[in-house]
Design a protein around this motif. Structure first.
Motif, PDB file in Angstrom:
ATOM      1  N   THR A 106       3.065  -6.176  -9.844  1.00 35.03           N
ATOM      2  CA  THR A 106       1.708  -6.569 -10.231  1.00 35.03           C
ATOM      3  C   THR A 106       0.687  -6.407  -9.114  1.00 35.03           C
ATOM      4  O   THR A 106      -0.506  -6.502  -9.359  1.00 35.03           O
ATOM      5  CB  THR A 106       1.688  -8.030 -10.700  1.00 35.03           C
ATOM      6  OG1 THR A 106       2.221  -8.866  -9.659  1.00 35.03           O
ATOM      7  CG2 THR A 106       2.519  -8.204 -11.958  1.00 35.03           C
ATOM      8  N   GLY A 107       1.121  -6.191  -7.892  1.00 36.61           N
ATOM      9  CA  GLY A 107       0.169  -6.061  -6.792  1.00 36.61           C
ATOM     10  C   GLY A 107       0.291  -4.723  -6.108  1.00 36.61           C
ATOM     11  O   GLY A 107       1.213  -3.943  -6.354  1.00 36.61           O
ATOM     12  N   GLY A 108      -0.656  -4.429  -5.244  1.00 35.71           N
ATOM     13  CA  GLY A 108      -0.589  -3.218  -4.449  1.00 35.71           C
ATOM     14  C   GLY A 108      -1.066  -1.984  -5.188  1.00 35.71           C
ATOM     15  O   GLY A 108      -1.632  -2.034  -6.283  1.00 35.71           O
ATOM     16  N   ARG A 109      -0.796  -0.850  -4.592  1.00 37.42           N
ATOM     17  CA  ARG A 109      -1.306   0.434  -5.069  1.00 37.42           C
ATOM     18  C   ARG A 109      -0.857   0.757  -6.495  1.00 37.42           C
ATOM     19  O   ARG A 109      -1.611   1.325  -7.287  1.00 37.42           O
ATOM     20  CB  ARG A 109      -0.835   1.529  -4.110  1.00 37.42           C
ATOM     21  CG  ARG A 109      -1.356   2.910  -4.428  1.00 37.42           C
ATOM     22  CD  ARG A 109      -0.717   3.929  -3.521  1.00 37.42           C
ATOM     23  NE  ARG A 109      -1.123   3.780  -2.145  1.00 37.42           N
ATOM     24  CZ  ARG A 109      -2.217   4.322  -1.616  1.00 37.42           C
ATOM     25  NH1 ARG A 109      -3.030   5.029  -2.383  1.00 37.42           N
ATOM     26  NH2 ARG A 109      -2.490   4.159  -0.346  1.00 37.42           N
ATOM     27  N   PHE A 110       0.385   0.427  -6.825  1.00 40.80           N
ATOM     28  CA  PHE A 110       0.922   0.795  -8.135  1.00 40.80           C
ATOM     29  C   PHE A 110       1.099  -0.421  -9.047  1.00 40.80           C
ATOM     30  O   PHE A 110       1.935  -0.421  -9.951  1.00 40.80           O
ATOM     31  CB  PHE A 110       2.244   1.545  -7.961  1.00 40.80           C
ATOM     32  CG  PHE A 110       2.082   2.869  -7.259  1.00 40.80           C
ATOM     33  CD1 PHE A 110       1.410   3.915  -7.869  1.00 40.80           C
ATOM     34  CD2 PHE A 110       2.569   3.058  -5.975  1.00 40.80           C
ATOM     35  CE1 PHE A 110       1.238   5.134  -7.228  1.00 40.80           C
ATOM     36  CE2 PHE A 110       2.408   4.268  -5.319  1.00 40.80           C
ATOM     37  CZ  PHE A 110       1.734   5.306  -5.942  1.00 40.80           C
ATOM     38  N   GLY A 111       0.296  -1.442  -8.817  1.00 43.61           N
ATOM     39  CA  GLY A 111       0.383  -2.646  -9.629  1.00 43.61           C
ATOM     40  C   GLY A 111      -0.144  -2.482 -11.040  1.00 43.61           C
ATOM     41  O   GLY A 111       0.047  -3.370 -11.874  1.00 43.61           O
ATOM     42  N   ASN A 112      -0.803  -1.358 -11.324  1.00 53.80           N
ATOM     43  CA  ASN A 112      -1.349  -1.136 -12.668  1.00 53.80           C
ATOM     44  C   ASN A 112      -0.635  -0.025 -13.424  1.00 53.80           C
ATOM     45  O   ASN A 112      -1.155   0.480 -14.422  1.00 53.80           O
ATOM     46  CB  ASN A 112      -2.848  -0.798 -12.575  1.00 53.80           C
ATOM     47  CG  ASN A 112      -3.678  -1.991 -12.145  1.00 53.80           C
ATOM     48  OD1 ASN A 112      -3.442  -3.109 -12.591  1.00 53.80           O
ATOM     49  ND2 ASN A 112      -4.643  -1.756 -11.263  1.00 53.80           N
ATOM     50  N   VAL A 113       0.547   0.372 -12.964  1.00 52.71           N
ATOM     51  CA  VAL A 113       1.289   1.414 -13.674  1.00 52.71           C
ATOM     52  C   VAL A 113       1.829   0.843 -14.983  1.00 52.71           C
ATOM     53  O   VAL A 113       2.539  -0.164 -14.995  1.00 52.71           O
ATOM     54  CB  VAL A 113       2.440   1.962 -12.814  1.00 52.71           C
ATOM     55  CG1 VAL A 113       3.310   2.918 -13.628  1.00 52.71           C
ATOM     56  CG2 VAL A 113       1.885   2.675 -11.584  1.00 52.71           C
ATOM     57  N   SER A 114       1.496   1.482 -16.071  1.00 51.41           N
ATOM     58  CA  SER A 114       1.868   0.978 -17.391  1.00 51.41           C
ATOM     59  C   SER A 114       3.233   1.499 -17.826  1.00 51.41           C
ATOM     60  O   SER A 114       3.574   2.664 -17.604  1.00 51.41           O
ATOM     61  CB  SER A 114       0.833   1.415 -18.440  1.00 51.41           C
ATOM     62  OG  SER A 114      -0.428   0.848 -18.172  1.00 51.41           O
ATOM     63  N   ASP A 174       0.815  -1.210   0.000  1.00 49.08           N
ATOM     64  CA  ASP A 174       0.000   0.000   0.000  1.00 49.08           C
ATOM     65  C   ASP A 174       0.853   1.267   0.000  1.00 49.08           C
ATOM     66  O   ASP A 174       0.319   2.373   0.063  1.00 49.08           O
ATOM     67  CB  ASP A 174      -0.975   0.005   1.179  1.00 49.08           C
ATOM     68  CG  ASP A 174      -0.275  -0.146   2.516  1.00 49.08           C
ATOM     69  OD1 ASP A 174       0.898  -0.577   2.540  1.00 49.08           O
ATOM     70  OD2 ASP A 174      -0.895   0.154   3.554  1.00 49.08           O
ATOM     71  N   TRP A 175       2.195   1.099  -0.058  1.00 46.19           N
ATOM     72  CA  TRP A 175       3.079   2.239  -0.281  1.00 46.19           C
ATOM     73  C   TRP A 175       3.529   2.189  -1.746  1.00 46.19           C
ATOM     74  O   TRP A 175       2.788   2.567  -2.623  1.00 46.19           O
ATOM     75  CB  TRP A 175       4.258   2.224   0.702  1.00 46.19           C
ATOM     76  CG  TRP A 175       3.886   2.632   2.110  1.00 46.19           C
ATOM     77  CD1 TRP A 175       2.731   2.316   2.777  1.00 46.19           C
ATOM     78  CD2 TRP A 175       4.665   3.414   3.006  1.00 46.19           C
ATOM     79  NE1 TRP A 175       2.751   2.852   4.042  1.00 46.19           N
ATOM     80  CE2 TRP A 175       3.920   3.534   4.218  1.00 46.19           C
ATOM     81  CE3 TRP A 175       5.917   4.012   2.939  1.00 46.19           C
ATOM     82  CZ2 TRP A 175       4.406   4.246   5.319  1.00 46.19           C
ATOM     83  CZ3 TRP A 175       6.400   4.715   4.046  1.00 46.19           C
ATOM     84  CH2 TRP A 175       5.641   4.831   5.213  1.00 46.19           C
ATOM     85  N   PHE A 176       4.744   1.701  -2.028  1.00 45.34           N
ATOM     86  CA  PHE A 176       5.242   1.715  -3.406  1.00 45.34           C
ATOM     87  C   PHE A 176       5.370   0.335  -4.036  1.00 45.34           C
ATOM     88  O   PHE A 176       5.747   0.223  -5.197  1.00 45.34           O
ATOM     89  CB  PHE A 176       6.589   2.447  -3.469  1.00 45.34           C
ATOM     90  CG  PHE A 176       6.462   3.927  -3.242  1.00 45.34           C
ATOM     91  CD1 PHE A 176       6.146   4.782  -4.283  1.00 45.34           C
ATOM     92  CD2 PHE A 176       6.613   4.467  -1.976  1.00 45.34           C
ATOM     93  CE1 PHE A 176       6.005   6.144  -4.075  1.00 45.34           C
ATOM     94  CE2 PHE A 176       6.472   5.824  -1.747  1.00 45.34           C
ATOM     95  CZ  PHE A 176       6.165   6.666  -2.805  1.00 45.34           C
ATOM     96  N   GLY A 177       5.058  -0.707  -3.291  1.00 46.44           N
ATOM     97  CA  GLY A 177       5.114  -2.046  -3.856  1.00 46.44           C
ATOM     98  C   GLY A 177       6.492  -2.671  -3.726  1.00 46.44           C
ATOM     99  O   GLY A 177       7.489  -2.005  -3.449  1.00 46.44           O
ATOM    100  N   SER A 178       6.566  -3.955  -3.954  1.00 39.37           N
ATOM    101  CA  SER A 178       7.760  -4.751  -3.702  1.00 39.37           C
ATOM    102  C   SER A 178       8.990  -4.240  -4.441  1.00 39.37           C
ATOM    103  O   SER A 178       8.920  -3.828  -5.601  1.00 39.37           O
ATOM    104  CB  SER A 178       7.499  -6.204  -4.111  1.00 39.37           C
ATOM    105  OG  SER A 178       8.683  -6.964  -4.064  1.00 39.37           O
ATOM    106  N   ALA A 179      10.141  -4.295  -3.739  1.00 40.15           N
ATOM    107  CA  ALA A 179      11.413  -3.971  -4.382  1.00 40.15           C
ATOM    108  C   ALA A 179      11.830  -5.056  -5.359  1.00 40.15           C
ATOM    109  O   ALA A 179      12.681  -4.825  -6.220  1.00 40.15           O
ATOM    110  CB  ALA A 179      12.503  -3.786  -3.322  1.00 40.15           C
TER     111      ALA A 179
END
Length: 542
Positions: A234-242, A218-223
């Protein structure tokens, strides 16, 4: 700053009071003689250029009541005079105080934000990364633009402009930060860009920096990204950034030519990946990172070991900033599995291998800079094609002469030595047959072992694989980009405001690439240029 200097305080910035815009703010009278039942009058008026005096334009806000009052201001950048009077029952003024109040946004370390403020910032950032520009213009106004245009400008070809490799790194990124902050404030006027002080993670987590709270879903997603999906987040808040697919170069104009990879994505020229989402990994060719973020000691050394703005900026850019892109980008799809190599060759430490791979993949392979004359690379690839797409090496790194190997590796070793961890792994001895060498266990490695490792690195560098987004020219596609650069603006404030550095030579040194001269202009948005001499004013906290 010295221990007895106010650090990060209003006094440091020459301010008396700051009221943050678009926030309900409670003002309070303080002192030993404050009467909780007393009557007070509160007034806000515009300050004049002479300072604490007021312009005669009437009250902008007034309140009568107790020793506390609540106000919400909506004009960032405005300076006011706040006048508070204690009034007796018969209307006589018992006491009066007057202070200059500045309406300003405040950038805080991201972990110092309240949960609500951090959530508001991340929500605005998520909207900025997922809402198409046309829909954003309809909702937030004609000046709105999402991340794609500014990522294209940042990733422009070196022949057009450059935002790195010179003192313009500081000013151009300050301008980028300011523009992005304004886009976010179109979405939510209460937010400002926070600062990620990754030296905190370096101190607390060391080699395991990837466990930082920054990389929560819910912050920036996995390193690490999603290993099963080629390290896409692919998951979390920014999992859909293209990723930005632009095969027809629609983001190119008369000023900028963004660098594309052979598949048509904004990226680095030889980043051979056909992936539609943001990618990120903390490993290199299968080997987990074993390096840390820059440390506080190195950061303070940039201040203490230099006596000029030029030297300080170079230290900040290459020792504090440079590493983090490679650490957050990582590399994959290499022609050598370095986890297996490490297991088969325990004579090389994990730390040395990870360090060398980070420098190689971030600074050399993504732009085919190690062996550009000795490989043949596909310049165009189709999305979804099943045939291999990449570079084919025209020589065998294990069959060529040692002189040829060292010739390829010398620029690499020079670059590695300037890294903030370089002193741990790279050495130079003019009397040696090959002056640059590797350090292990505090000793220079034997020529035999060093040459074998160099051959392995040449083999990898001759056939570039793929790197994560932060290791490419299109690094602003990764949302974490926008919280790491404000650190350098804060650092510049220290340099400018602390009397400890009054003896610094502050002259600007022009660089070699276009856009690095003090009076040069650089594109910052789709329509606007920013002159470097004007950008310098961003650092002056007036």
């Amino acid at each position: 700053m010295d221990a007895d200097e106010p650090q990060g305080t209003l006094e440091t910035y020459g301010l008396d009071m700051v009221i943050e815009p678009f926030r309900e703010t409670t003002l309070a009278v303080e002192g030993t003689n404050v009467s909780l039942s007393g009557r007070y009058s509160w007034r806000l008026q515009h300050a004049s250029e002479q300072g604490i005096t007021v312009e005669d334009d009437g009250d902008l806000w007034a309140h009568s009541g107790g020793p506390q009052a609540t106000v919400t201001l909506d004009s960032p950048g405005t300076v006011y005079v706040l006048t508070v009077r204690e009034v007796s029952e018969d209307g006589q003024v018992v006491a009066e105080g007057r202070v200059k109040a500045s309406c300003k946004y405040v950038r805080r370390e991201i972990r110092d934000l309240t949960d609500g403020d951090r959530e508001a910032f991340l929500d605005a950032m998520e909207t900025w990364y997922t809402l198409p520009t046309d829909a954003g213009k309809a909702k937030y106004g004609p000046n709105y633009s999402n991340y794609m245009s500014i990522a294209a400008i940042h990733g422009t070809d070196y022949k057009n402009f450059c935002y790195h490799q010179g003192m313009q790194f500081l000013t151009s990124h300050a301008a980028f930060d300011l523009i992005v902050e304004r886009y976010l404030q179109m979405i939510d006027p209460t937010v400002s860009l926070p600062v990620w002080d990754y030296m905190i993670d370096s101190a607390l987590l060391g080699l395991e920096w990837y466990d930082s709270v920054m990389f929560q879903p819910d912050w920036f997603g996995s390193a690490m990204g999603d290993v099963e999906n080629h390290f896409m987040v692919t998951g979390g808040r920014f999992g859909n950034v293209s990723a930005i697919y632009d095969p027809d170069y629609t983001l190119t104009d008369s000023r900028v030519t963004p660098t594309h990879n052979p598949y048509g994505y904004l990226s680095s020229s030889h980043n051979y990946q056909d992936l539609p989402r943001l990618t990120r990994t903390s490993s290199y060719c299968g080997l987990q990172s074993r390096d840390t973020f820059a440390t506080l000691d190195v950061f303070l050394g940039c201040f203490g070991d230099n006596r000029s703005l030029y030297g300080w900026e170079e230290c900040m850019q290459y020792k504090i900033h440079g590493d983090i892109h490679g650490l957050l980008g990582g590399a994959f799809d290499c022609n050598t599995d370095m986890a297996n190599f490490s297991a088969e060759h325990p004579e090389y430490s994990h730390g040395l291998l990870a360090f060398a791979l980070q420098i190689l993949t971030f600074k050399f392979t993504a732009c085919n800079a190690l062996t550009p004359d000795d490989n043949v690379c596909d310049a165009s690839c189709d999305r979804g094609q099943t045939e291999p797409c990449g570079c084919t090496c025209l020589m065998d790194a294990f069959a060529i002469s040692e002189e040829q190997v060292y010739g390829y590796m010398q620029p690499f070793m020079e670059a590695a030595m300037t890294d903030f961890s370089g002193y741990l792994y790279i050495t130079h001895d003019e009397e040696a047959a090959y002056p640059y060498g590797f350090i292990q266990d505090d000793h220079r490695m034997s020529d035999e072992h060093a040459m074998f490792l160099m051959r392995t690195l040449v083999k990898i560098g001759c056939e570039p694989g793929a790197v994560g987004m932060m290791s490419t020219a299109a690094s602003p596609v990764d949302p974490i980009f926008w919280v790491l650069h404000p650190l350098f603006e804060k650092a510049m404030h220290v340099l400018l405001l602390s009397p400890k550095y009054d003896e610094y030579t502050m002259e600007w040194v022009d660089g070699e690439c276009p856009g690095s001269g003090y009076t040069d202009e650089l594109p910052i948005t789709g329509e606007a240029h920013a002159a470097i001499d004007s950008c310098v004013q961003f650092f002056l906290p007036t």
